[in-house]
Design an enzyme around this catalytic site. Structure first.
Site, PDB file in Angstrom:
ATOM      1  N   THR A 177      -6.997   9.707   9.112  1.00 12.00           N
ATOM      2  CA  THR A 177      -6.608   8.467   8.419  1.00 12.00           C
ATOM      3  C   THR A 177      -6.353   7.321   9.406  1.00 12.00           C
ATOM      4  O   THR A 177      -5.893   6.264   8.996  1.00 12.00           O
ATOM      5  CB  THR A 177      -5.322   8.691   7.603  1.00 12.00           C
ATOM      6  OG1 THR A 177      -4.322   9.236   8.481  1.00 12.00           O
ATOM      7  CG2 THR A 177      -5.548   9.636   6.442  1.00 12.00           C
ATOM      8  N   LYS A 208       0.844  -1.207   0.000  1.00 10.79           N
ATOM      9  CA  LYS A 208       0.000   0.000   0.000  1.00 10.79           C
ATOM     10  C   LYS A 208       0.876   1.253   0.000  1.00 10.79           C
ATOM     11  O   LYS A 208       1.720   1.419   0.871  1.00 10.79           O
ATOM     12  CB  LYS A 208      -0.899   0.000   1.240  1.00 10.79           C
ATOM     13  CG  LYS A 208      -1.842  -1.196   1.286  1.00 10.79           C
ATOM     14  CD  LYS A 208      -2.632  -1.236   2.576  1.00 10.79           C
ATOM     15  CE  LYS A 208      -1.750  -1.523   3.773  1.00 10.79           C
ATOM     16  NZ  LYS A 208      -2.498  -1.752   5.010  1.00 10.79           N
ATOM     17  N   GLY A 260      -6.681   4.116  11.207  1.00 10.16           N
ATOM     18  CA  GLY A 260      -7.468   2.901  10.982  1.00 10.16           C
ATOM     19  C   GLY A 260      -7.715   2.561   9.530  1.00 10.16           C
ATOM     20  O   GLY A 260      -8.479   1.634   9.229  1.00 10.16           O
ATOM     21  N   THR A 261      -7.050   3.253   8.603  1.00  6.50           N
ATOM     22  CA  THR A 261      -7.311   2.959   7.187  1.00  6.50           C
ATOM     23  C   THR A 261      -6.816   1.555   6.814  1.00  6.50           C
ATOM     24  O   THR A 261      -7.470   0.836   6.061  1.00  6.50           O
ATOM     25  CB  THR A 261      -6.624   3.982   6.253  1.00  6.50           C
ATOM     26  OG1 THR A 261      -5.315   4.232   6.738  1.00  6.50           O
ATOM     27  CG2 THR A 261      -7.379   5.278   6.176  1.00  6.50           C
ATOM     28  N   GLY A 262      -5.645   1.179   7.362  1.00  9.34           N
ATOM     29  CA  GLY A 262      -5.082  -0.146   7.043  1.00  9.34           C
ATOM     30  C   GLY A 262      -5.989  -1.265   7.530  1.00  9.34           C
ATOM     31  O   GLY A 262      -6.284  -2.213   6.792  1.00  9.34           O
ATOM     32  N   CYS A 263      -6.430  -1.149   8.793  1.00  6.59           N
ATOM     33  CA  CYS A 263      -7.313  -2.181   9.371  1.00  6.59           C
ATOM     34  C   CYS A 263      -8.601  -2.277   8.556  1.00  6.59           C
ATOM     35  O   CYS A 263      -9.107  -3.364   8.267  1.00  6.59           O
ATOM     36  CB  CYS A 263      -7.718  -1.829  10.798  1.00  6.59           C
ATOM     37  SG  CYS A 263      -6.354  -1.417  11.867  1.00  6.59           S
TER      38      CYS A 263
END
Ligand SMILES: Cc1ncc(COP(=O)(O)OP(=O)(O)O)c(N)n1
Ligand code: TZP
Ligand code: MG
Length: 526
Positions: A238, A205, A240-243
Site C-alpha cells: 500500500t 480517507k 504510495g496509495t495517498g500520493c
C-alpha cells in the site's frame, strides 16, 4: 536548484542483495529542450541495474536528477522502466526547475513551512485551474513527516487556495489538534472542520480505519457528505496509495471531470492497482509499492482494449428463464447458444428454480460458449455461482446482496449490474461501484411477479439521473422495442428481454428479428 545529500542511496541500495549480476551503468548527461544546462542537469547520472534473480520483478535503481517537467531525469527513468516492465526506485541527486505550461497542480510532501510559503506565493502569482493538496504529514506506515510550523502554514495559507484537500484520518486528526477519529461520523465532523479552513472540497480517507471490511472515504463539499465505498484489499503493497490517489484526482480534473467523478475514478484506479498488485514482492519491508501499470498486463489490454465492460454490449441483453426453456424442450446451454447465434450482445443466466449443482454445471458450459463468442455472461443473484464458474459478472436487485458487497467479493475486474427504479437507487449503484443499471419494468410483464411498471416516464427519470449506462427491461418485445429506443435517452444502451426470446419456439430467429429492429432504430438515430 537545490542539491540534496545522498543518504537515500544507502537506504535504496540496502534493498538489493549482493549479486554478481549487479552492474553500475553510467550515462552521459542530457538537457531538456529549452532549458539551459545548469550544473544539476549536467550532473552525471548513474543507474544501478540489479539482478532479478532474487526479486520476482525486475528492479532498476536510478541515481539521477529530478526534472520538474518530467520529460527527462528521474521521472523519465521511472516511466521508461515501467513501460518495459521493470520496477524503478530512485535516489535524487539534484532538483531542477524546468518549464511546463497549463498544468493542474498536485502537492505532495512539503518538508518545511518555508517551502509551503514559497508555494503559496507562486500560486498567488501564477493561479492554476485546479489545486489538489495532499497534506502529506503522516505516512501510511505512521511516520510523522512534517512539524508544527509546516502544519500551521498548511492550515493558514495553503488550504484556502485548494480545490480539494485529501488527508488520511491520521492527517485529519493532526490538522485538528490530535482529535481522535474512530467512526464515519468522526470523519464527517473532521471534513467539516477542515472545510472551514478554506478548500472547496475535503476528502477524508478512511483506508487506515480499523475494523472495516471496506475502505470508506468521506467527501464534503460544504453542504453534502458523500460516503465513497471501496474495497479493502488485503495486501502489504500500500506504499504510495495517498500520493497516487491525489495524482489521479488531479489527472481526472485536468481531463475535465467534476470533483465527484474525479475522486470516484481515482479511488477505482487505486483499488484496481492494489488488487492486481496484492501478491507482488518488492523489497523486504512491512510495506511494499504497487504496480501502477497493471492494465498493461491484462489480456484485454493485449487485445487492444482496456475496458472490462463495454456499455454498448447492453444493446441486446438476453436473460434466460429455465421454466420457459424447459417448456420448449431446451437446455439452458442450447438456449444461450441460440441467443448468441441470433445476435445477443450479453447474456444473463436467471435461473430461479434450478438446483445449485445443476445451475453451476450449466453455467460452466455457458461460460465456455460465451467466451468463445466474445459475449459477456452474467449470473443473476448468485455471486457464489458466478465465482465458481468464473462468469463475467453478476446482476443484483434491490433485495439481493448490495452491489458494494458483490464488488468486494468479485473484485474490480468483473461486471456488476443493479436493478434500479429511482434516481436515488441509481446514485447508490454508481457509488457502490456498479457498471450498469437495469431499469424497469417499462411495460407490464408476467415474467417477474409483483414488479411495478414504470412506463416511459419512470425510465426517462432514472436514465436522466443515472451516471451509469442503462438497459431497459420488462415486457419488451419486437413490437415495442423500437419505441423504447426512440426515446433517445443518451445513456439508454439497449433492451433486456426474457419471454420475447425464450418463451418462443425459435430463439435464434426471435433474437435476430429483435436485433434488426434495434439496429434500424440505432441507424436512424445516427
Ligand atoms: C438486466 C436486468 N435488469 C433487471 C433485472 C431484475 O433484477 P432483480 O430486481 O434482482 O430481479 P430478479 O431478476 O432477480 O428477479 C435483471 N435480472 N436483469
Ligand atoms: C427480470 C425483470 N426485472 C424487471 S422486469 C423483469 C422481467 C422481464 O421479463 P420479460 O422480458 O419477459 O418481460
Ligand atoms: Mg435479483
Amino acid at each position: 536548484m537545490t542539491s540534496v545529500p545522498l543518504p537515500p542511496l544507502s537506504a535504496a541500495l540496502a534493498q538489493y542483495r549482493p549479486s554478481a549480476a549487479a552492474t553500475l551503468r553510467f550515462r552521459t548527461p542530457s538537457s531538456a529542450p529549452g532549458v539551459s544546462a545548469s550544473s544539476s542537469t549536467r550532473a552525471r547520472r548513474f543507474s544501478v541495474i540489479a539482478s532479478a534473480r532474487e526479486m520476482p520483478w525486475p528492479h532498476v535503481l536510478t541515481v539521477a536528477g529530478s526534472d520538474s517537467s518530467a520529460g527527462a531525469g528521474i521521472q523519465a527513468d521511472i516511466k521508461a522502466c515501467a513501460a518495459l516492465g521493470a520496477y524503478c526506485s530512485s535516489v535524487i541527486t539534484a532538483v531542477t526547475a524546468q518549464n511546463t505550461v497549463g498544468v493542474q497542480v498536485k502537492t505532495g510532501m512539503l518538508p518545511s513551512a518555508g517551502v509551503v510559503k514559497v508555494l503559496c506565493e507562486s500560486l498567488r502569482k501564477f493561479p492554476v485551474k485546479a489545486l489538489v493538496v495532499d497534506p502529506v504529514m503522516v505516512s501510511t506506515s505512521g511516520d510523522t513527516l512534517s512539524g508544527p510550523s509546516t502544519l500551521a502554514t498548511y492550515r493558514d495559507e495553503l488550504f484556502s487556495m485548494a480545490d480539494i484537500v485529501t488527508p488520511n484520518v491520521k492527517e485529519a486528526s493532526k490538522l485538528l489538534g490530535d482529535v481522535s477519529l474512530h467512526t464515519i461520523s468522526d470523519m464527517c465532523n473532521a471534513a467539516e472542520s477542515i472545510y472551514k479552513l478554506g478548500p472547496k472540497y475535503v476528502l477524508v480517507k478512511g483506508g487506515d480505519m480499523p475494523d472495516s471490511s471496506d475502505a470508506i472515504d468521506v467527501l464534503f463539499d460544504g453542504k453534502e457528505f458523500t460516503e465513497l465505498r471501496g474495497l479493502r484489499i488485503k495486501t502489504r503493497n500500500t506504499h504510495g496509495t495517498g500520493c497516487t490517489l491525489a495524482s489521479c484526482i488531479a489527472a481526472e480534473l485536468a481531463k475535465g471531470a467534476t470533483m465527484l467523478h474525479a475522486v470516484q475514478a481515482a479511488k477505482k484506479f487505486v483499488e484496481s492497482a492494489l488488487y492486481h498488485s496484492k501478491d507482488l514482492v518488492i523489497g523486504n519491508g512491512p510495506q511494499g509499492p504497487f504496480d501502477h501499470h497493471f492494465e498493461l498486463k491484462s489480456p484485454s489490454y493485449k487485445m487492444g482494449s482496456l475496458q472490462k465492460f463495454n456499455p454498448d454490449d447492453l444493446f441486446l441483453y438476453a436473460v434466460t428463464d429455465s421454466g420457459m426453456n424447459k417448456k420448449w424442450g431446451r437446455s439452458i446451454k442450447d438456449a444461450v447458444k441460440a441467443a448468441i447465434e441470433g445476435g445477443a450482445t450479453i447474456v444473463q443466466l436467471r435461473e430461479k428454480d434450478a438446483e445449485t449443482r445443476e445451475f453451476l454445471e450449466a453455467a460452466k458450459a455457458c461460460v465456455e460458449i460465451c467466451k468463445s463468442s466474445g459475449v459477456p455472461l452474467l449470473i443473476n443473484d448468485r455471486v457464489d455461482v458466478a465465482l465458481a464458474c468464473d462468469a463475467d459478472g453478476v446482476h443484483v436487485g434491490q433485495s439481493d446482496m448490495p452491489a458494494w458487497e458483490v464488488r468486494r467479493l468479485l473484485g474490480p475486474g468483473k461486471i456488476i449490474g443493479v436493478s434500479c427504479k429511482t434516481p436515488a437507487q441509481a446514485e447508490q449503484a454508481w457509488k457502490d461501484g456498479a457498471d450498469y443499471i437495469g431499469c424497469g419494468g417499462v411495460f407490464p410483464t408476467t415474467t417477474k411477479a409483483n414488479n411495478p411498471t414504470l412506463g416511459f416516464e419512470g425510465l426517462r427519470t432514472v436514465c436522466l439521473a443515472s451516471k451509469l449506462p442503462v438497459v431497459a427491461i420488462g415486457g419488451i418485445n419486437a413490437g415495442n422495442a423500437g419505441s423504447v429506443m426512440e426515446l433517445g435517452l443518451p445513456n439508454l444502451k439497449g433492451v433486456a428481454v426474457v419471454s420475447a426470446l425464450f418463451d418462443r419456439e425459435r430463439v435464434a430467429a426471435e433474437t435476430r428479428n429483435l436485433r434488426s429492429i434495434l439496429m434500424k432504430n440505432a441507424y436512424s438515430r445516427s
